[in-house]
Design a protein around this motif. Sequence first.
Motif, PDB file in Angstrom:
ATOM      1  N   LEU A  36      40.188  33.286  -2.731  1.00 47.95           N
ATOM      2  CA  LEU A  36      39.652  34.201  -1.729  1.00 47.95           C
ATOM      3  C   LEU A  36      38.566  35.032  -2.386  1.00 47.95           C
ATOM      4  N   GLY A  37      37.950  35.907  -1.630  1.00 45.09           N
ATOM      5  CA  GLY A  37      36.834  36.669  -2.169  1.00 45.09           C
ATOM      6  C   GLY A  37      37.162  37.432  -3.435  1.00 45.09           C
ATOM      7  N   GLY A  38      38.388  37.955  -3.523  1.00 47.94           N
ATOM      8  CA  GLY A  38      38.753  38.761  -4.686  1.00 47.94           C
ATOM      9  C   GLY A  38      39.132  37.973  -5.911  1.00 47.94           C
ATOM     10  N   GLY A  39      39.549  36.723  -5.729  1.00 46.62           N
ATOM     11  CA  GLY A  39      39.955  35.926  -6.877  1.00 46.62           C
ATOM     12  C   GLY A  39      40.892  34.807  -6.496  1.00 46.62           C
ATOM     13  N   TYR A  40      41.710  34.384  -7.462  1.00 45.61           N
ATOM     14  CA  TYR A  40      42.636  33.274  -7.281  1.00 45.61           C
ATOM     15  C   TYR A  40      44.064  33.770  -7.124  1.00 45.61           C
ATOM     16  N   VAL A  41      44.867  32.990  -6.401  1.00 51.31           N
ATOM     17  CA  VAL A  41      46.310  33.234  -6.332  1.00 51.31           C
ATOM     18  C   VAL A  41      47.015  31.893  -6.471  1.00 51.31           C
ATOM     19  N   GLN A  42      48.198  31.935  -7.074  1.00 52.81           N
ATOM     20  CA  GLN A  42      48.983  30.717  -7.236  1.00 52.81           C
ATOM     21  C   GLN A  42      50.424  30.969  -6.834  1.00 52.81           C
TER      22      GLN A  42
ATOM     23  N   ALA B 265      20.562  36.356  -8.700  1.00 51.98           N
ATOM     24  CA  ALA B 265      21.303  36.426  -7.435  1.00 51.98           C
ATOM     25  C   ALA B 265      22.402  37.481  -7.498  1.00 51.98           C
ATOM     26  N   TYR B 266      22.841  37.821  -8.699  1.00 55.85           N
ATOM     27  CA  TYR B 266      23.879  38.841  -8.883  1.00 55.85           C
ATOM     28  C   TYR B 266      23.294  40.159  -9.400  1.00 55.85           C
ATOM     29  N   GLY B 267      21.977  40.208  -9.515  1.00 51.77           N
ATOM     30  CA  GLY B 267      21.326  41.419  -9.998  1.00 51.77           C
ATOM     31  C   GLY B 267      21.573  41.690 -11.466  1.00 51.77           C
ATOM     32  N   LEU B 268      21.737  40.636 -12.264  1.00 48.17           N
ATOM     33  CA  LEU B 268      22.055  40.797 -13.682  1.00 48.17           C
ATOM     34  C   LEU B 268      20.986  40.186 -14.571  1.00 48.17           C
ATOM     35  N   ASP B 269      20.904  40.708 -15.783  1.00 47.71           N
ATOM     36  CA  ASP B 269      19.984  40.202 -16.795  1.00 47.71           C
ATOM     37  C   ASP B 269      20.577  38.921 -17.399  1.00 47.71           C
ATOM     38  N   PRO B 270      19.820  37.827 -17.459  1.00 46.32           N
ATOM     39  CA  PRO B 270      20.365  36.580 -18.000  1.00 46.32           C
ATOM     40  C   PRO B 270      20.535  36.574 -19.513  1.00 46.32           C
ATOM     41  N   THR B 271      19.865  37.492 -20.203  1.00 46.96           N
ATOM     42  CA  THR B 271      19.861  37.466 -21.666  1.00 46.96           C
ATOM     43  C   THR B 271      21.260  37.471 -22.270  1.00 46.96           C
ATOM     44  N   PRO B 272      22.162  38.369 -21.847  1.00 40.55           N
ATOM     45  CA  PRO B 272      23.509  38.362 -22.444  1.00 40.55           C
ATOM     46  C   PRO B 272      24.262  37.049 -22.233  1.00 40.55           C
TER      47      PRO B 272
ATOM     48  N   ASN C 255      32.454  40.464 -11.940  1.00 44.91           N
ATOM     49  CA  ASN C 255      31.102  39.970 -11.702  1.00 44.91           C
ATOM     50  C   ASN C 255      30.686  38.997 -12.799  1.00 44.91           C
ATOM     51  N   ASP C 256      31.108  39.282 -14.035  1.00 43.61           N
ATOM     52  CA  ASP C 256      30.813  38.381 -15.146  1.00 43.61           C
ATOM     53  C   ASP C 256      31.431  37.010 -14.893  1.00 43.61           C
ATOM     54  N   ASP C 257      32.678  36.994 -14.401  1.00 43.48           N
ATOM     55  CA  ASP C 257      33.335  35.724 -14.081  1.00 43.48           C
ATOM     56  C   ASP C 257      32.550  34.949 -13.028  1.00 43.48           C
ATOM     57  N   ARG C 258      32.082  35.647 -12.013  1.00 42.90           N
ATOM     58  CA  ARG C 258      31.384  34.975 -10.921  1.00 42.90           C
ATOM     59  C   ARG C 258      30.085  34.316 -11.402  1.00 42.90           C
ATOM     60  N   VAL C 259      29.371  35.006 -12.258  1.00 41.30           N
ATOM     61  CA  VAL C 259      28.127  34.440 -12.779  1.00 41.30           C
ATOM     62  C   VAL C 259      28.425  33.213 -13.640  1.00 41.30           C
ATOM     63  N   ARG C 260      29.401  33.348 -14.534  1.00 39.33           N
ATOM     64  CA  ARG C 260      29.744  32.214 -15.394  1.00 39.33           C
ATOM     65  C   ARG C 260      30.275  31.040 -14.567  1.00 39.33           C
TER      66      ARG C 260
ATOM     67  N   MET D  79      46.572  23.459  -6.157  1.00 39.57           N
ATOM     68  CA  MET D  79      45.219  23.399  -5.624  1.00 39.57           C
ATOM     69  C   MET D  79      44.348  24.481  -6.211  1.00 39.57           C
ATOM     70  N   GLY D  80      43.187  24.110  -6.714  1.00 38.34           N
ATOM     71  CA  GLY D  80      42.193  25.089  -7.124  1.00 38.34           C
ATOM     72  C   GLY D  80      41.329  25.432  -5.941  1.00 38.34           C
ATOM     73  N   SER D  81      40.095  25.875  -6.183  1.00 39.57           N
ATOM     74  CA  SER D  81      39.314  26.266  -5.026  1.00 39.57           C
ATOM     75  C   SER D  81      37.836  26.185  -5.297  1.00 39.57           C
ATOM     76  N   HIS D  82      37.091  26.536  -4.292  1.00 32.46           N
ATOM     77  CA  HIS D  82      35.640  26.433  -4.326  1.00 32.46           C
ATOM     78  C   HIS D  82      35.037  27.715  -4.889  1.00 32.46           C
ATOM     79  N   LEU D  83      33.901  27.556  -5.527  1.00 35.10           N
ATOM     80  CA  LEU D  83      33.218  28.717  -6.077  1.00 35.10           C
ATOM     81  C   LEU D  83      32.365  29.351  -4.994  1.00 35.10           C
ATOM     82  N   ILE D  84      32.179  30.666  -5.106  1.00 35.36           N
ATOM     83  CA  ILE D  84      31.671  31.434  -3.983  1.00 35.36           C
ATOM     84  C   ILE D  84      30.209  31.172  -3.650  1.00 35.36           C
ATOM     85  N   GLN D  85      29.337  31.281  -4.625  1.00 35.76           N
ATOM     86  CA  GLN D  85      27.923  31.354  -4.261  1.00 35.76           C
ATOM     87  C   GLN D  85      27.142  30.173  -4.812  1.00 35.76           C
ATOM     88  N   ARG D  86      26.365  29.534  -3.991  1.00 34.96           N
ATOM     89  CA  ARG D  86      25.515  28.447  -4.423  1.00 34.96           C
ATOM     90  C   ARG D  86      24.210  29.019  -4.956  1.00 34.96           C
TER      91      ARG D  86
END
Length: 480
Positions: A364-370, A423-430, A397-402, A9-16
């Motif tokens: 979970l909030g911190g990441g994935y477990v299998q 929403a993550y306080g990051l510059d979209p340019t990179p 944080n980079d993972d969450r944005v992507r 089972m995979g999971s849901h992404l955190i932020q809409r």
Amino acid sequence: MPDGKSMGMGSHLIQRERTRGASSRSDSTQKSSSIARPTSVHAKYYDARLPWYTIYPTVPEFSPAVGAKAYEKWLKGLPPEDAVSLYLHVPFCRSMCWYCGFPTSITRRDASILNYLAVLREEIRLVAEQAPQALPVSDVHFGGGTPTIMPPAEFLALMEFLRSRFTFKNTASVAVEIDPRTFTTEMAEALETAEVNRASLGVQSFDPIVQKVINRVQSEAQVTAAVENLRKHGVSRINFDLMYGLPHQTVQSCVQSATTALAMRPDRLAVFGYAHVPSYRKNQRLIDETALPDVAARAEQAAAVANTLVAAGYCPIGLDHFALPDDELALAQRAGRLRRNSLGYSADTCQTVIGFGASAIGRLGGGYVQNEVAQSSYSRQIAAGHLGTSRGYRLTNDDRVRAAIIERLMCDLEANVPAICAAYGLDPTPFLNSAERLGMLAENGIVHIEKGLIRVRQEHRFLMRVVAAAFDAYLDRSPY
């Protein structure tokens, strides 16, 4: 084969994304009444070996460095008031389907199933003890394998045990995967007692020639009987799985299978392309590769099935799902809150998924477990009083944005990159600069880009994985 589901089972992404893209999104997912025929552009990209982006980062990035200790810490830190989703993996079937890409065991007897269920209950107990309290549950899914081959009394006992360890919301959705060939009236009665309200039936194809060469022979009558039995016992929400790209399949046989399915009026259908990976799955070596349709034929089949379903009144949902206009998926899509997880598309908004069983993946909030993939290793670990986790991934944080960008592309065919980054306080340019392939995709007419808002053109919806891959930081950066 969705990444994640092949391993549990995979999971849901955190932020809409709560942005212009979500609140006043273009009607690109709604306006088209048909799916365009494949073109030379489709031929160039269609068979690209890319993830299905059910989770991000994908399973190959998981590491033993994130194991049971991390999982235990994340469980203890769960907000007690936030609802969670539960996934239970039951990896048993009565016979092997040669196309299958999931880790399953074939058994004719119930003893091995009963032993596994005892371990599963112990894992549930161990996990529940780590949580701050009896967590509220809004969504449960039994996957496999074929969960409904367990004795009906055992299913009821398992549900009762879950309810003793978690607090089920009155509106909780409880879903189960079903093989119509082994489904019984006794199990239908058990599902009704357990308050199951959604069932997903593996159909794949109604073509007897195709069924024979994939070792999954099931009649239309068997599927019809299963659907009627479910509805009679209160399981009113019905899903079908169909496949294209199977040996000896043609456009005509795919359309005929879809038409036969439509006569039973399921609420939604998932239409998956067969992924032939015999080096990974030995059972697939029994399939005659010379009988598999080529890339162009696969694309024709996918488009033909999609057009058949849309013409019958179903809304196209993302890459490969179709739903009636009043189904939760269609409603979620129109509201901009459609989600993506390893089971496909979902209207469930839980940020936490807890997976139980061999190979199951949680989020979970911190990441994935299998969990351990092998049943023997999984059972030994639980018997020793340890969580079944074998590996995982700690999100940056980079993972969450992507992940958020990829999810919106896969769900909405568009992503407002600047708004997501804000929403993550990051510059979209990179993020836009790192998506080097976007320019080529725009030149080929697959996407339209304006001020960081990326839209996949409706006629190229089947190529949305190619667009999502532009934001995957872990893929080989060479050209397609």
